[in-house]
Structures are given as structure tokens and as C-alpha cells.
Scaffold this active site. Structure first.
Site, PDB file in Angstrom:
ATOM      1  N   ASP A  59      -9.674 -16.287   2.249  1.00  0.00           N
ATOM      2  CA  ASP A  59      -8.993 -17.565   2.038  1.00  0.00           C
ATOM      3  C   ASP A  59      -9.277 -18.017   0.609  1.00  0.00           C
ATOM      4  O   ASP A  59     -10.092 -17.405  -0.089  1.00  0.00           O
ATOM      5  CB  ASP A  59      -9.403 -18.616   3.084  1.00  0.00           C
ATOM      6  CG  ASP A  59     -10.857 -19.055   3.001  1.00  0.00           C
ATOM      7  OD1 ASP A  59     -11.688 -18.296   2.445  1.00  0.00           O
ATOM      8  OD2 ASP A  59     -11.189 -20.144   3.506  1.00  0.00           O
TER       9      ASP A  59
ATOM     10  N   TYR B  89     -10.468 -19.848  -2.922  1.00  0.00           N
ATOM     11  CA  TYR B  89     -11.680 -20.500  -3.420  1.00  0.00           C
ATOM     12  C   TYR B  89     -11.614 -21.985  -3.071  1.00  0.00           C
ATOM     13  O   TYR B  89     -10.542 -22.598  -3.096  1.00  0.00           O
ATOM     14  CB  TYR B  89     -11.786 -20.354  -4.937  1.00  0.00           C
ATOM     15  CG  TYR B  89     -11.993 -18.930  -5.434  1.00  0.00           C
ATOM     16  CD1 TYR B  89     -13.117 -18.198  -5.082  1.00  0.00           C
ATOM     17  CD2 TYR B  89     -11.066 -18.332  -6.296  1.00  0.00           C
ATOM     18  CE1 TYR B  89     -13.322 -16.919  -5.569  1.00  0.00           C
ATOM     19  CE2 TYR B  89     -11.266 -17.050  -6.789  1.00  0.00           C
ATOM     20  CZ  TYR B  89     -12.402 -16.346  -6.414  1.00  0.00           C
ATOM     21  OH  TYR B  89     -12.605 -15.076  -6.899  1.00  0.00           O
TER      22      TYR B  89
ATOM     23  N   PHE C  67      -8.897 -13.790  -5.154  1.00  0.00           N
ATOM     24  CA  PHE C  67      -9.916 -13.430  -6.141  1.00  0.00           C
ATOM     25  C   PHE C  67      -9.647 -13.970  -7.545  1.00  0.00           C
ATOM     26  O   PHE C  67     -10.549 -13.983  -8.378  1.00  0.00           O
ATOM     27  CB  PHE C  67     -10.138 -11.906  -6.205  1.00  0.00           C
ATOM     28  CG  PHE C  67     -10.680 -11.337  -4.923  1.00  0.00           C
ATOM     29  CD1 PHE C  67     -12.022 -11.488  -4.597  1.00  0.00           C
ATOM     30  CD2 PHE C  67      -9.859 -10.672  -4.028  1.00  0.00           C
ATOM     31  CE1 PHE C  67     -12.534 -10.977  -3.412  1.00  0.00           C
ATOM     32  CE2 PHE C  67     -10.352 -10.162  -2.840  1.00  0.00           C
ATOM     33  CZ  PHE C  67     -11.695 -10.307  -2.530  1.00  0.00           C
TER      34      PHE C  67
ATOM     35  N   HIS D 101     -17.616  -6.258   1.222  1.00  0.00           N
ATOM     36  CA  HIS D 101     -17.070  -7.273   0.318  1.00  0.00           C
ATOM     37  C   HIS D 101     -17.819  -7.258  -1.015  1.00  0.00           C
ATOM     38  O   HIS D 101     -19.023  -6.957  -1.064  1.00  0.00           O
ATOM     39  CB  HIS D 101     -17.199  -8.654   0.972  1.00  0.00           C
ATOM     40  CG  HIS D 101     -16.356  -9.705   0.351  1.00  0.00           C
ATOM     41  ND1 HIS D 101     -16.760 -10.434  -0.749  1.00  0.00           N
ATOM     42  CD2 HIS D 101     -15.121 -10.163   0.666  1.00  0.00           C
ATOM     43  CE1 HIS D 101     -15.821 -11.292  -1.078  1.00  0.00           C
ATOM     44  NE2 HIS D 101     -14.803 -11.144  -0.240  1.00  0.00           N
TER      45      HIS D 101
END
Length: 229
Positions: A65, A67, A78, A186
Site C-alpha cells: 500500500d 507510503y 516504492f 521484502h
């Protein structure tokens, strides 16, 4: 209310936009934007789709989702706006870029040049409350991101980069007989050292694109991107 995306994603996503579930999501978001601080701003929710049309998608980098701190989210997984401090996960992505394909680190986190080349920087959930990660989970966005992934899978010839468990959960939507899936933990500081570093996702992606007869991605970001919004 039907959201308009000014390219071929509109037709792909229409079944979601016209559903009762999306109507409920729209009402929820209307209230959230009126009463809470929500990211990204409402004009950038669908930026990933706007910048990377369906017929141009070669790669999908799937995030969880947006930031959730000020001035960060602008509709691409990202990525952050020019002038914003580079988040830790993206710093780790840059480290892997350097060791994998020799890309020189830059002092910004604006990934538009990837989007322009056919990298769909998609989050599974497209909005978030300030300071509350994953706060819009389960409100209806998952159906839209599932629809996008399934449509790309059906088209074929796409490289899906799935980092972390939330992204890996979408693997079942992908036909791996005609697409490529690249996974690892991740890139966040909590997990990057447990298998993200050294996973070589960028060179693997380009090798797959060449196999599909596609132009590989130039992962080197421009030093001065400008804020093309």
C-alpha cells in the site's frame, strides 16, 4: 461513480468500477478524504495506471500500500516525489540495483522513468491513512489490483516481481506458463538481508524480457528527474 483512466486500462477495470463493491469503496473514500489525512492525494490514486497503459506493461513491481508519511506517496509503489527523503526499502532496492546491474544510485526516489518504460508500479491497496500502514486493507482495492494482475497474466509475456508475503499472495492469479514470476523477501530493513540482497531481480527481469522479444528495462534512473506530475 465510475473512475476515468485516460487509456486502455479503463476497459480492463470497468467491471470493477461498475460493481457494487467499488461503489461502497468510493463512498468510504469520499468520507475518508473529507475527515482524515489520506495518501496519495485523490488526483494521484490511479497514477500508476495513467503512466503505464495496459498494452505497454512489461513488468509489474507489486507493493502493499502507499507510503503513509507526508509528501511521499504519489500513486506508484516504492516511488516518492523528487525532494523527498528516500525511504529505507527503496534505499535497499538501489543497493541491489547497483550490485545486480551496475546502476548508479541517485539522490531521489522518483521512479517515473521506469513507469515510462513499461514497469507498472502497482500497490495492492491504493490508498492509506496518514501514519497508519495498511489502514485501507479490505475496503475493496484488492479486487481492482487482482483484476489488473489477472488481465496482464492472461495477456502474457509479463514479468511479475513479488517482494514479501503480501505480494507473493497474488502469485495464484498469475499463469506462469506464459509469464515470469520473480520473488524474494521484502526489501525493507527488517528482511532485506534474509534473501533480497543478491536475488538479482533486475537482471533476471531483463533476461526474461529478451526471451519474450521485448526491449529490456534501462534501470538507471536519471540524476535530475524533474517533477513531471
Amino acid at each position: 461513480m465510475k473512475q476515468i483512466i485516460d487509456n486502455d486500462w479503463q476497459e480492463i477495470l470497468d467491471p470493477v468500477f461498475e460493481s457494487p463493491e467499488y461503489a461502497r469503496l468510493h463512498q468510504f473514500l469520499k468520507n475518508e478524504y473529507q475527515t482524515q489525512t489520506i495518501y496519495p492525494d485523490m488526483y494521484h490514486i490511479f497514477q500508476a495506471f495513467e503512466w503505464t497503459p495496459f498494452n505497454k506493461v512489461k513488468v509489474v513491481i507489486l507493493g502493499q500500500d502507499p507510503y503513509h508519511e507526508p509528501d511521499q506517496a504519489h500513486g506508484l509503489s516504492f516511488s516518492v516525489r523528487p525532494g523527498t527523503q528516500i525511504p529505507p526499502s527503496l534505499r535497499n532496492i538501489y543497493k541491489e540495483l547497483a550490485t545486480d546491474v551496475g546502476a548508479k544510485p541517485v539522490n531521489h526516489g522518483y521512479l517515473k522513468s521506469w513507469a515510462d518504460q513499461g514497469v507498472l508500479l502497482l500497490n495492492a491497496v491504493l490508498t492509506v491513512r496518514a501514519h497508519q500502514a495498511y489502514s485501507h486493507r479490505g475496503k475493496g482495492w484488492e479486487r481492482l489490483s487482482d483484476q489488473a494482475i489477472a488481465a496482464l497474466s492472461e495477456r502474457g509475456g509479463v514479468v511479475f516481481i513479488l517482494w514479501g508475503n503480501a505480494a507473493k499472495a497474488k502469485r495464484e492469479l498469475i499463469d506462469e506458463s506464459k509469464n515470469t514470476v520473480i520473488t524474494s523477501v521484502h526489501p525493507s530493513p527488517l528482511s532485506a538481508s534474509r534473501g533480497f540482497f543478491g536475488s538479482k531481480p533486475f537482471s533476471k527481469t531483463n533476461a526474461a524480457l529478451i526471451k519474450y522479444g521485448e526491449q529490456p528495462i534501462d534501470w538507471q534512473l536519471p540524476e535530475n528527474p524533474g517533477d513531471e506530475q
